[in-house]
Design a protein around this motif. Structure first.
Motif, PDB file in Angstrom:
ATOM      1  N   PRO A   1       0.841  -1.208   0.000  1.00 16.39           N
ATOM      2  CA  PRO A   1       0.000   0.000   0.000  1.00 16.39           C
ATOM      3  C   PRO A   1       0.874   1.255   0.000  1.00 16.39           C
ATOM      4  O   PRO A   1       1.863   1.319   0.739  1.00 16.39           O
ATOM      5  N   GLY A   2       0.491   2.196  -0.830  1.00  9.28           N
ATOM      6  CA  GLY A   2       1.268   3.411  -0.974  1.00  9.28           C
ATOM      7  C   GLY A   2       2.189   3.395  -2.173  1.00  9.28           C
ATOM      8  O   GLY A   2       2.571   4.454  -2.679  1.00  9.28           O
ATOM      9  N   ASP A   3       2.513   2.211  -2.669  1.00  8.92           N
ATOM     10  CA  ASP A   3       3.331   2.128  -3.893  1.00  8.92           C
ATOM     11  C   ASP A   3       2.573   2.765  -5.059  1.00  8.92           C
ATOM     12  O   ASP A   3       1.339   2.693  -5.129  1.00  8.92           O
ATOM     13  N   GLU A   4       3.315   3.321  -5.983  1.00  5.79           N
ATOM     14  CA  GLU A   4       2.710   3.789  -7.237  1.00  5.79           C
ATOM     15  C   GLU A   4       2.752   2.668  -8.278  1.00  5.79           C
ATOM     16  O   GLU A   4       3.615   1.796  -8.234  1.00  5.79           O
ATOM     17  N   ILE A   5       1.803   2.755  -9.207  1.00  8.98           N
ATOM     18  CA  ILE A   5       1.691   1.753 -10.280  1.00  8.98           C
ATOM     19  C   ILE A   5       2.109   2.404 -11.591  1.00  8.98           C
ATOM     20  O   ILE A   5       1.569   3.461 -11.954  1.00  8.98           O
TER      21      ILE A   5
ATOM     22  N   GLY B   1      -1.708  -9.404  -2.249  1.00  7.17           N
ATOM     23  CA  GLY B   1      -2.751  -9.251  -1.240  1.00  7.17           C
ATOM     24  C   GLY B   1      -3.106  -7.794  -0.994  1.00  7.17           C
ATOM     25  O   GLY B   1      -3.314  -7.368   0.145  1.00  7.17           O
ATOM     26  N   VAL B   2      -3.202  -7.013  -2.066  1.00 12.45           N
ATOM     27  CA  VAL B   2      -3.493  -5.581  -1.954  1.00 12.45           C
ATOM     28  C   VAL B   2      -4.556  -5.198  -2.981  1.00 12.45           C
ATOM     29  O   VAL B   2      -4.953  -5.994  -3.826  1.00 12.45           O
ATOM     30  N   ALA B   3      -5.012  -3.956  -2.910  1.00 15.50           N
ATOM     31  CA  ALA B   3      -5.961  -3.411  -3.876  1.00 15.50           C
ATOM     32  C   ALA B   3      -5.281  -2.258  -4.610  1.00 15.50           C
ATOM     33  O   ALA B   3      -4.131  -1.929  -4.340  1.00 15.50           O
ATOM     34  N   ALA B   4      -6.019  -1.643  -5.553  1.00 12.26           N
ATOM     35  CA  ALA B   4      -5.423  -0.534  -6.306  1.00 12.26           C
ATOM     36  C   ALA B   4      -6.501   0.400  -6.803  1.00 12.26           C
ATOM     37  O   ALA B   4      -7.649  -0.011  -7.031  1.00 12.26           O
TER      38      ALA B   4
ATOM     39  N   ILE C   1      -0.763  -9.033  -9.942  1.00  7.51           N
ATOM     40  CA  ILE C   1       0.072  -8.405  -8.897  1.00  7.51           C
ATOM     41  C   ILE C   1      -0.759  -8.201  -7.633  1.00  7.51           C
ATOM     42  O   ILE C   1      -0.308  -8.508  -6.528  1.00  7.51           O
ATOM     43  N   LEU C   2      -1.982  -7.705  -7.802  1.00  5.90           N
ATOM     44  CA  LEU C   2      -2.825  -7.436  -6.633  1.00  5.90           C
ATOM     45  C   LEU C   2      -3.124  -8.720  -5.867  1.00  5.90           C
ATOM     46  O   LEU C   2      -3.012  -8.770  -4.639  1.00  5.90           O
TER      47      LEU C   2
ATOM     48  N   ALA D   1      -4.718  -0.466   0.542  1.00  2.59           N
ATOM     49  CA  ALA D   1      -4.818  -1.584   1.491  1.00  2.59           C
ATOM     50  C   ALA D   1      -6.208  -2.221   1.489  1.00  2.59           C
ATOM     51  O   ALA D   1      -6.547  -2.977   2.384  1.00  2.59           O
ATOM     52  N   GLY D   2      -7.011  -1.941   0.476  1.00  5.53           N
ATOM     53  CA  GLY D   2      -8.385  -2.459   0.437  1.00  5.53           C
ATOM     54  C   GLY D   2      -8.424  -3.976   0.271  1.00  5.53           C
ATOM     55  O   GLY D   2      -7.403  -4.657   0.363  1.00  5.53           O
ATOM     56  N   ASN D   3      -9.631  -4.498  -0.019  1.00  6.15           N
ATOM     57  CA  ASN D   3      -9.794  -5.936  -0.233  1.00  6.15           C
ATOM     58  C   ASN D   3      -8.834  -6.434  -1.299  1.00  6.15           C
ATOM     59  O   ASN D   3      -8.665  -5.791  -2.338  1.00  6.15           O
ATOM     60  N   ALA D   4      -8.245  -7.582  -1.043  1.00  4.72           N
ATOM     61  CA  ALA D   4      -7.248  -8.118  -1.964  1.00  4.72           C
ATOM     62  C   ALA D   4      -7.810  -8.182  -3.379  1.00  4.72           C
ATOM     63  O   ALA D   4      -8.911  -8.665  -3.602  1.00  4.72           O
ATOM     64  N   ALA D   5      -7.036  -7.674  -4.317  1.00  2.00           N
ATOM     65  CA  ALA D   5      -7.336  -7.736  -5.745  1.00  2.00           C
ATOM     66  C   ALA D   5      -8.461  -6.792  -6.177  1.00  2.00           C
ATOM     67  O   ALA D   5      -8.826  -6.789  -7.347  1.00  2.00           O
ATOM     68  N   ALA D   6      -9.034  -6.006  -5.250  1.00  2.00           N
ATOM     69  CA  ALA D   6     -10.051  -5.032  -5.671  1.00  2.00           C
ATOM     70  C   ALA D   6      -9.368  -3.947  -6.495  1.00  2.00           C
ATOM     71  O   ALA D   6      -8.338  -3.401  -6.099  1.00  2.00           O
TER      72      ALA D   6
END
Lengths: 312, 312
Positions: A147-151, A224-227, A219-220, A284-289
């Protein structure tokens, strides 16, 4: 008609300076450099599924290796060796000669030893296995986004899908876009230099083979992260924008990097003369959201994230 | 219908204890043991060319890996890792489940980590790449046979070809030969233990995939030597004898060893409970010249040395 063995000797046996043993035995022999791990990947390309049956054989030869080289780029590995297994309906020498010229053009462009393979009769199918080196522990994985990383994405994905749509009569491109899109489709340029430069900078990476959103989705899931993405597209994407979002076969890299290294990524793009665009942020939302917004913050309707071979 | 990714997770993702990174990223990561070289090989099996379309999927799963394991045996390498690329006409789960059970039965029998692959739609085609370890410089090559060496073969080649001929209606086998020959065809047993034991003993080795005489021919060509065989066959070989001489798909090992180590080879066969038969000698004649005699010294008529995918 030449034998299987004559064909291999004539068209697929070239010097292999970086190998212990090349083409011609039950196996080839290689040795990764001290302190390096070996990254390996295999991709199978099938006539009618991955390429149109009338594809120029030299383009096809380039592409079957290039898509594998792209997997090395996505891992931050230096590609060094490859195996080629090919099923061919017949031993048409002129076709094989052109295919080999494109295949070895790609091998030479990336310094790859072609160390072996297999040749057999059957519906046209090419399976390349590629081997690359990476210092131990330095590979770029799909699982490292935080979480916080840029894409980020390199280049301009979607052009290969536009080129394919044109060839299939589902879109009508005009020059100069036509040449640009067909080049993207037929002669993809794996981003090896970018992958190598991202070691120690990117937290996760993948190449765009199934589609931008689909591959970002991998990647998500694995991190185990959202984007959330903010993109220059319409709420109801145009055909061209859909190709950008979900078109496959471009072999650009999607990667994540800490936000405080934004300037470093921009400098890297300039150094490599390669467009690197920031698309959004890992959350940091629901994984893969995955939330996709326009630049104005309006939600974007996504018909399909990307390609799945067995989706109905 | 399950997606490509669900299928991979369900049937092809197993623990990979000997690998740095297994299934699920752009590439897998492995590291050969210190002092070892990596031996790599790839084999593609195509429906209608390498196996009958109605082959039991569990047998097929075993075989597509076993033929690759056999290449490691022929190099004196310890198989450790494999990649599986598969083109399937449809995602029929019951078929895939059976195929995977046979594939992993073979992987477990030989201690192999299945570290990745590719799944795609297309005419049925399986391409396995296998990786093995060998101490640096210890691999068994095709090029090491020397005049005076004896020529040996393991087991009883020709049974797979007899089994195939029966299934194709070209021969009629009865029990117990039928079961024996079908087992040889469907569940070949790669000679890994033999290959490992031949390090430092054999001067050259190859596995019998194209046929005994054809594969021995590869040793002769690459070693620049000739050979004379004295065999228990007729001057005009019977069908069964032809299968022994030229039938493929058995995956026994042919190897050469110095004549003064004859007794050591016999002891090795007893240790492994594996028949090892001396067929003749390497000679200094014209490269690749192969003389086949009966036990009485009469010349044997050879219709065809073995299988060539593009021979007319």
């Amino acid at each position: 008609m030449p034998s299987e063995f004559a064909l291999i000797n004539r068209y697929f046996k070239r010097p292999t300076p970086h190998s212990v043993l090349g083409v011609g035995d039950d196996g080839a022999i290689l040795q990764p450099a001290a302190g390096c791990e070996l990254v390996v990947s295999t991709d199978m390309l099938v006539a009618g599924t991955h390429f149109l049956p009338n594809t120029d054989p030299a383009d096809l030869g380039w592409k079957v290796l290039a898509v594998n080289v792209s997997d090395m780029a996505a891992m931050g590995a230096q590609p060094k060796w490859a195996l080629l297994a090919a099923a061919l309906p017949a031993a048409t020498e002129s076709w094989i000669e052109k295919f080999a010229s494109g295949f070895f053009a790609c091998a030479e462009a990336f310094g790859i030893d072609v160390i072996g393979g297999d040749t057999t009769q059957g519906p046209r199918n090419f399976c390349v296995t590629i081997f690359g080196e990476v210092p131990a522990g330095a590979a770029l994985l799909r699982s490292g986004a935080r979480p916080g990383d840029e894409i980020w994405v390199s280049g301009a994905p979607g052009r290969a899908a536009q080129g394919l749509a044109h060839l299939q009569g589902q879109a009508l491109l005009s020059e100069p876009a036509l040449t640009d899109c067909l080049t993207a489709l037929h002669r993809p340029q794996p981003r090896v230099a970018l992958g190598l430069a991202l070691r120690g900078l990117a937290t996760a990476a993948i190449d765009v083979s199934d589609g931008l959103l689909a591959d970002l989705g991998h990647i998500l899931e694995q991190s185990g992260v959202a984007a959330t993405l903010q993109l220059a597209v319409s709420p109801a994407p145009t055909f061209e924008e859909q190709c950008f979002l979900s078109g496959g076969d471009d072999y650009e890299l999607i990667f994540t990097a800490p936000a405080d290294r934004h300037a470093e990524v921009l400098v890297l793009g300039k150094t490599l003369s390669l467009s690197l665009s920031c698309l959004g942020q890992i959350t940091a939302g629901n994984a893969a959201a995955l939330t996709v917004l326009t630049l104005d913050g309006a939600p974007v309707t996504i018909a399909r994230r990307g390609y799945d071979h067995f989706a109905s």
